[in-house]
Design a protein around this motif. Structure first.
Motif, PDB file in Angstrom:
ATOM      1  N   PHE A   1     -48.211  14.142 -10.439  1.00  0.00           N
ATOM      2  CA  PHE A   1     -48.101  15.558 -10.781  1.00  0.00           C
ATOM      3  C   PHE A   1     -46.687  15.883 -11.266  1.00  0.00           C
ATOM      4  CE2 PHE A   1     -51.588  17.206  -7.649  1.00  0.00           C
ATOM      5  CZ  PHE A   1     -52.541  16.576  -8.424  1.00  0.00           C
ATOM      6  N   GLY A   2     -46.634  16.870 -12.136  1.00  0.00           N
ATOM      7  CA  GLY A   2     -45.356  17.431 -12.534  1.00  0.00           C
ATOM      8  C   GLY A   2     -45.116  18.747 -11.825  1.00  0.00           C
ATOM      9  N   VAL A   3     -44.213  19.552 -12.386  1.00  0.00           N
ATOM     10  CA  VAL A   3     -43.927  20.875 -11.831  1.00  0.00           C
ATOM     11  C   VAL A   3     -44.046  21.917 -12.936  1.00  0.00           C
ATOM     12  CG1 VAL A   3     -42.420  20.008 -10.006  1.00  0.00           C
ATOM     13  CG2 VAL A   3     -41.436  20.601 -12.224  1.00  0.00           C
ATOM     14  N   ASP A   4     -44.266  23.158 -12.527  1.00  0.00           N
ATOM     15  CA  ASP A   4     -44.394  24.245 -13.499  1.00  0.00           C
ATOM     16  C   ASP A   4     -43.031  24.657 -14.056  1.00  0.00           C
ATOM     17  OD1 ASP A   4     -47.183  24.565 -13.356  1.00  0.00           O
ATOM     18  OD2 ASP A   4     -47.009  25.788 -11.539  1.00  0.00           O
ATOM     19  N   VAL A   5     -43.078  25.193 -15.272  1.00  0.00           N
ATOM     20  CA  VAL A   5     -41.908  25.819 -15.880  1.00  0.00           C
ATOM     21  C   VAL A   5     -42.030  27.337 -15.781  1.00  0.00           C
ATOM     22  CG1 VAL A   5     -40.617  26.138 -18.027  1.00  0.00           C
ATOM     23  CG2 VAL A   5     -41.520  23.871 -17.452  1.00  0.00           C
ATOM     24  N   HIS A   6     -43.200  27.868 -16.062  1.00  0.00           N
ATOM     25  CA  HIS A   6     -43.375  29.320 -16.035  1.00  0.00           C
ATOM     26  C   HIS A   6     -43.097  29.867 -14.632  1.00  0.00           C
ATOM     27  CE1 HIS A   6     -47.334  27.931 -14.569  1.00  0.00           C
ATOM     28  NE2 HIS A   6     -47.353  29.073 -13.887  1.00  0.00           N
ATOM     29  N   GLY A   7     -42.480  31.025 -14.599  1.00  0.00           N
ATOM     30  CA  GLY A   7     -42.237  31.709 -13.334  1.00  0.00           C
ATOM     31  C   GLY A   7     -41.126  31.131 -12.479  1.00  0.00           C
ATOM     32  N   THR A   8     -40.405  30.160 -12.985  1.00  0.00           N
ATOM     33  CA  THR A   8     -39.314  29.551 -12.226  1.00  0.00           C
ATOM     34  C   THR A   8     -37.986  30.181 -12.634  1.00  0.00           C
ATOM     35  OG1 THR A   8     -39.118  27.750 -13.837  1.00  0.00           O
ATOM     36  CG2 THR A   8     -40.565  27.388 -11.948  1.00  0.00           C
ATOM     37  N   THR A   9     -36.888  29.639 -12.111  1.00  0.00           N
ATOM     38  CA  THR A   9     -35.561  30.182 -12.405  1.00  0.00           C
ATOM     39  C   THR A   9     -34.781  29.216 -13.292  1.00  0.00           C
ATOM     40  OG1 THR A   9     -35.456  31.407 -10.326  1.00  0.00           O
ATOM     41  CG2 THR A   9     -33.360  30.937 -11.416  1.00  0.00           C
ATOM     42  N   LEU A  10     -34.294  29.737 -14.391  1.00  0.00           N
ATOM     43  CA  LEU A  10     -33.480  28.969 -15.330  1.00  0.00           C
ATOM     44  C   LEU A  10     -32.036  29.432 -15.237  1.00  0.00           C
ATOM     45  CD1 LEU A  10     -32.958  27.110 -17.794  1.00  0.00           C
ATOM     46  CD2 LEU A  10     -33.647  29.040 -19.257  1.00  0.00           C
ATOM     47  N   GLY A  11     -31.123  28.499 -15.028  1.00  0.00           N
ATOM     48  CA  GLY A  11     -29.705  28.803 -15.043  1.00  0.00           C
ATOM     49  C   GLY A  11     -29.066  28.265 -16.300  1.00  0.00           C
ATOM     50  N   ILE A  12     -28.439  29.137 -17.076  1.00  0.00           N
ATOM     51  CA  ILE A  12     -27.810  28.742 -18.338  1.00  0.00           C
ATOM     52  C   ILE A  12     -26.300  28.801 -18.180  1.00  0.00           C
ATOM     53  CG2 ILE A  12     -27.606  29.223 -20.805  1.00  0.00           C
ATOM     54  CD1 ILE A  12     -30.318  30.605 -20.669  1.00  0.00           C
ATOM     55  N   VAL A  13     -25.655  27.673 -18.359  1.00  0.00           N
ATOM     56  CA  VAL A  13     -24.196  27.603 -18.264  1.00  0.00           C
ATOM     57  C   VAL A  13     -23.640  27.750 -19.670  1.00  0.00           C
ATOM     58  CG1 VAL A  13     -22.233  26.247 -17.463  1.00  0.00           C
ATOM     59  CG2 VAL A  13     -24.454  26.012 -16.315  1.00  0.00           C
ATOM     60  N   GLY A  14     -23.175  28.954 -19.990  1.00  0.00           N
ATOM     61  CA  GLY A  14     -22.669  29.242 -21.327  1.00  0.00           C
ATOM     62  C   GLY A  14     -23.704  29.979 -22.151  1.00  0.00           C
ATOM     63  N   LEU A  15     -23.711  31.301 -22.041  1.00  0.00           N
ATOM     64  CA  LEU A  15     -24.748  32.096 -22.709  1.00  0.00           C
ATOM     65  C   LEU A  15     -24.210  32.643 -24.029  1.00  0.00           C
ATOM     66  CD1 LEU A  15     -27.666  32.930 -22.241  1.00  0.00           C
ATOM     67  CD2 LEU A  15     -26.853  35.052 -21.257  1.00  0.00           C
ATOM     68  N   GLY A  16     -24.089  31.733 -25.005  1.00  0.00           N
ATOM     69  CA  GLY A  16     -23.703  32.127 -26.357  1.00  0.00           C
ATOM     70  C   GLY A  16     -24.933  32.252 -27.235  1.00  0.00           C
TER      71      GLY A  16
END
Length: 339
Positions: A139-154
């Motif tokens: 099994f994998g894991v879901d992407v939808h509904g999770t938390t994304l952290g972006i280092v450098g929001l340009g």
């Protein structure tokens, strides 16, 4: 007067024609040991140069006393000593806008591939292991509904945030020197410290340029702060991540996986442990590798070069102080700039 331009990369015919309409052009499809001396000799009469992938060294700049402008066919400019160019009054331009959407697409491709184990499972099936329904070990894991952290929001980080919030219903965290109000308003992005981002994110995406401050900004300490279930995505520059520390974190299952388009050494050596880890998706630096994007980058780089050599300011100047030096020198012919 038609100025002299040296290309150190092949470009589409239309782009070459555009340059030739305005300047005398010499083309080196690549610079290597066999033609390096000829290239340096040609730089002696060059007013502008354009290309990418070649590190522009001090001896090249010393060989180019007439050089006014450098146009890189890339968003990144870590192949240049920007301070050295600025001291000489040489203007550097890049192509940041053209790569934004394509690179953001690739970031999401890496996220999905890692989360759903796309490459691993495709190879598993191709190898003949698919003889019954896939069970929990695969099994994998879901992407939808999770938390994304972006280092450098340009620019690219913002395009990634838009996809995350509007397409996948993700919570978006970001760590930036300055607040990005547009992303906060449009995508609900929440600014936090790097440590907070690392601790809370299911996916950590590095989108910073390579500088002395960002070199190895993701190291053993930072990886230790991430969730064990987290996935690291790097499509910015390889040395932003301490590769040895990442290999250790992946080998010990300290984090779940990594999607990488860039590496500390490129091409990535064939014996790199990253190729042997099933939790890693490793790509050969293809962030902008579509025909439409590469052609648009080359066209923009040519227009940047033509404009700067004609004395026109363009938004994509990396070192505006060099522009100020050159315009001041033109206003005061008794002074000097460049060379």
């Amino acid at each position: 007067m038609r100025k002299r331009v040296v290309l150190y990369r092949a470009v589409p015919r239309e782009v070459l024609g555009l340059l030739q309409e305005n300047h005398e052009v010499t083309v080196y499809e690549a610079v290597n040991e066999s033609n390096r001396k000829a290239f340096l000799d040609t730089l002696g009469t060059a007013h502008g140069i354009m290309g990418n992938t070649l590190k522009i060294t001090s001896d090249m700049l010393d060989a180019a006393p007439l050089l006014e402008a450098v146009s890189t066919i890339s968003a990144g400019y870590d192949a240049f000593d920007v301070d050295a160019l600025t001291r000489r009054g040489i203007i550097l331009t890049n192509t940041p806008d053209e790569v934004t959407e394509t690179t953001a697409d690739l970031v999401f491709a890496l996220m999905l591939a890692c989360a759903r184990r796309v490459v691993e499972m495709a190879n598993w099936a191709r190898g003949g292991a698919w003889v019954k329904s896939v069970g929990e070990p695969y099994f994998g894991v879901d992407v939808h509904g999770t938390t994304l952290g972006i280092v450098g929001l340009g620019r690219i980080g913002g395009a990634v945030a838009r996809r995350a919030a509007h397409g996948f219903g993700m919570r978006v965290l970001y760590a930036n020197r300055q607040a990005n109000r547009q992303a906060e308003d449009a995508y609900g992005a929440e600014r936090c410290t790097l440590d907070e981002l690392l601790q809370q994110s299911d996916f950590v995406c590095t989108m910073v340029p390579l500088t002395t401050e960002t070199h190895h900004m993701i190291g053993a300490r930072e990886l230790s702060l991430m969730k064990k279930s987290a996935i690291l995505i790097n499509a910015s520059r390889g040395p932003v991540v301490d590769e040895s520390a990442l290999i250790e974190a992946l080998s010990s299952a300290r984090i779940r996986g990594a999607g990488l388009d860039v590496f500390e050494r490129e091409p990535l050596p064939a014996d790199s442990p990253l190729y042997t880890l099933p939790s890693v998706v490793a790509l050969p630096h293809i962030g902008s590798a579509t025909r439409a994007t590469r052609d648009a980058m080359a066209a923009r780089a040519a227009k940047n070069l033509i404009a700067t050599l004609s004395g026109h300011n363009v938004p994509a100047i990396v070192n505006p102080n060099a522009w100020d030096m050159r315009t001041a020198a033109q206003a005061n012919p008794c002074g000097s700039a460049g060379g």
